[in-house]
Design an enzyme around this catalytic site. Structure first.
Site, PDB file in Angstrom:
ATOM      1  N   LYS A 154      -2.992  -1.893  10.490  1.00 24.36           N
ATOM      2  CA  LYS A 154      -4.299  -2.076  11.139  1.00 24.36           C
ATOM      3  C   LYS A 154      -4.522  -3.534  11.577  1.00 24.36           C
ATOM      4  O   LYS A 154      -3.748  -4.426  11.235  1.00 24.36           O
ATOM      5  CB  LYS A 154      -5.404  -1.653  10.172  1.00 24.36           C
ATOM      6  CG  LYS A 154      -5.369  -0.170   9.800  1.00 24.36           C
ATOM      7  CD  LYS A 154      -5.702   0.687  10.982  1.00 24.36           C
ATOM      8  CE  LYS A 154      -6.075   2.127  10.645  1.00 24.36           C
ATOM      9  NZ  LYS A 154      -5.077   2.922   9.957  1.00 24.36           N
TER      10      LYS A 154
HETATM   11  C1  LIG Z   1      -8.735   7.545  12.899  1.00 26.35           C
HETATM   12  C2  LIG Z   1      -8.416   7.294  11.460  1.00 26.35           C
HETATM   13  N1  LIG Z   1      -9.251   7.776  10.529  1.00 26.35           N
HETATM   14  C3  LIG Z   1      -9.029   7.575   9.228  1.00 26.35           C
HETATM   15  C4  LIG Z   1      -7.925   6.884   8.776  1.00 26.35           C
HETATM   16  C5  LIG Z   1      -7.687   6.799   7.313  1.00 26.35           C
HETATM   17  O1  LIG Z   1      -7.547   5.544   6.807  1.00 26.35           O
HETATM   18  P1  LIG Z   1      -6.736   5.311   5.452  1.00 26.35           P
HETATM   19  O2  LIG Z   1      -5.289   5.491   5.771  1.00 26.35           O
HETATM   20  O3  LIG Z   1      -7.096   3.933   5.065  1.00 26.35           O
HETATM   21  O4  LIG Z   1      -7.224   6.314   4.466  1.00 26.35           O
HETATM   22  C6  LIG Z   1      -7.029   6.357   9.706  1.00 26.35           C
HETATM   23  C7  LIG Z   1      -5.838   5.610   9.255  1.00 26.35           C
HETATM   24  O5  LIG Z   1      -4.826   5.537   9.867  1.00 26.35           O
HETATM   25  C8  LIG Z   1      -7.272   6.585  11.081  1.00 26.35           C
HETATM   26  O6  LIG Z   1      -6.414   6.133  12.015  1.00 26.35           O
END
Ligand SMILES: Cc1ncc(COP(=O)(O)O)c(C=O)c1O
Length: 396
Positions: free
Chosen positions: A210
């Site tokens: 990210k």
């Molecule tokens: C659109 C979206 N929503 C939610 C998430 C979830 O984040 P995490 O991997 O920190 O749980 C991501 C992560 O890649 C994402 O791209």
């Protein structure tokens, strides 16, 4: 063992300096590894950045989305309009509460939820009965035949915000909560307003690919006092203000972000403009080269995106090009790539539960078949971008 040679450039890479390393080490020299000053300071950076009153650090973007679903009062059987063109976590957060994701298709240019379809779906779902049927999944509703539309959950795909002015009108018209999954869009702006602040609650995520990273982690932001207080309690095993360590007013979770991660996050937030600028530079290098390659569409921006924030760099191959073959040939030449996204409604567990079929969301499926994420990070140099583009040209 991978059959391919080691990549000449990683698919993604965090951008870390001695400031980040020192910040984490400093925490390790204290006894406070959880719920100390770092998480509070990290949250404060997000209040300052967004101008909103509440920022709640959590241990993943997924956890943050789940808390938004709880704060929105979404319960078993409730309907939530959302997008099938996303990372699965956005829809999964609804399934955690046994709510029903009601998918509508996306816009071709951005890959973001199509507001005209959201308006139609909301109108029909509010009406219920036959009108609603058109939007609901084929099965998986047997335990909750009479759902109620509660919210819209939009996603800022690949770092470009959805069209929130239109979504807001629909949400207000029907009394719906508007959740912004801004996990991919820290730093982006929609008509000059910051991603994450475009709905009632926004969520950012900090996995190492990210814009900023904390290893694992996420941040919820909201200007809604009661939602902010509830989410803060739910993150910490349901302890409300005034509860002792063994008192739990609510059914909560351990979604806390530890102090090392928070310290890393502060150091990254201090460099946010630099990090975003470096990613923009890499995206520009790609764009200059890719517009000259036949069969490749570089990413396109909506007029409403007054500032993109590059998360991944996803090109689209022209229809008729065999994406799997292109991906394999690139991998053989040391260039890692990924299909992006595989539509949520066609993931095996979704098909099993709700009976979705190919053809249900044609724009999503078309984008899902043609999208290819190229190696991307702020630490790539121009020679690496050149090498990726050259190899892609040869392979095509
Ligand atoms: C659109 C979206 N929503 C939610 C998430 C979830 O984040 P995490 O991997 O920190 O749980 C991501 C992560 O890649 C994402 O791209």
């Amino acid at each position: 063992m991978s059959p391919y040679p080691p990549p000449i450039v990683p698919m993604s890479s965090p951008d870390l300096t001695d400031a980040e390393r020192q910040a984490v080490l400093n925490v390790l020299n204290t006894p406070h590894l959880s719920m100390g000053g770092q998480i509070e300071a990290f949250e404060q950076t997000f209040c300052n950045y967004t101008g909103w009153r509440h920022a709640i650090g959590v241990n993943s973007g997924t956890a943050g989305l789940h808390l938004c679903v709880r704060a929105a009062g979404i319960q078993a059987g409730d309907w939530v309009i959302t997008t099938p063109f996303s990372f699965v976590a956005s829809a999964n957060a609804l399934l955690f509460e046994n709510a029903v994701p009601v998918f509508v298709d996306v816009e071709e240019r951005s890959g973001n939820i199509n507001p005209a379809l959201v308006a139609e779906a909301a109108r029909d779902l509010m009406q219920g009965g036959k009108a609603a049927q058109r939007w609901l999944p084929r099965r998986g509703l047997h335990t909750h035949p009479n759902g109620q539309l509660k919210a819209i959950l939009a996603v800022d795909v690949f770092g470009q915000p959805a069209d929130y002015d239109l979504l807001r009108v629909i949400a207000d018209q029907y009394g719906l909560r508007l959740i912004e999954d801004s996990c991919e869009a820290l730093g982006a702006e929609y008509k000059g307003r910051k991603a994450g602040t475009l709905g009632d609650y926004g969520v950012f995520a900090f996995y190492p690919n990210k814009q900023i990273t904390t290893g694992e982690g996420g941040m919820i932001v909201t200007d809604d006092d009661s939602a902010g207080q509830l989410m803060r309690a739910l993150r910490n095993q349901g302890r409300a203000p005034g509860d002792t360590w063994l008192q739990h007013t609510y059914l909560g979770y351990n979604y806390r972000l530890d102090e090392m991660s928070a310290a890393l996050g502060i150091a990254q937030m201090n460099r946010l403009e630099e990090l975003l600028g470096k990613r923009q530079r890499v995206a520009d290098w790609y764009h200059q080269r890719l517009v000259q390659i036949a069969g490749v569409e570089p990413p396109a921006l909506e007029e409403t995106t007054t500032r993109p924030s590059w998360f991944v760099y996803v090109i689209r191959l022209a229809r008729g090009i065999d994406r799997a073959a292109v991906a394999q040939r690139l991998a053989e030449r040391g260039i890692p790539v990924r299909p992006y996204f595989l539509p949520i409604h066609l993931q095996p567990y979704m098909v099993e539960r709700f009976g979705y079929q190919p053809g249900d969301y044609p724009v999503t499926e078309d984008l899902g078949e043609r999208g290819l994420a190229l190696p991307f990070s702020g630490v790539m140099d121009e020679a690496q971008v050149e090498r990726v583009c050259d190899t892609l040209r040869q392979v095509l």
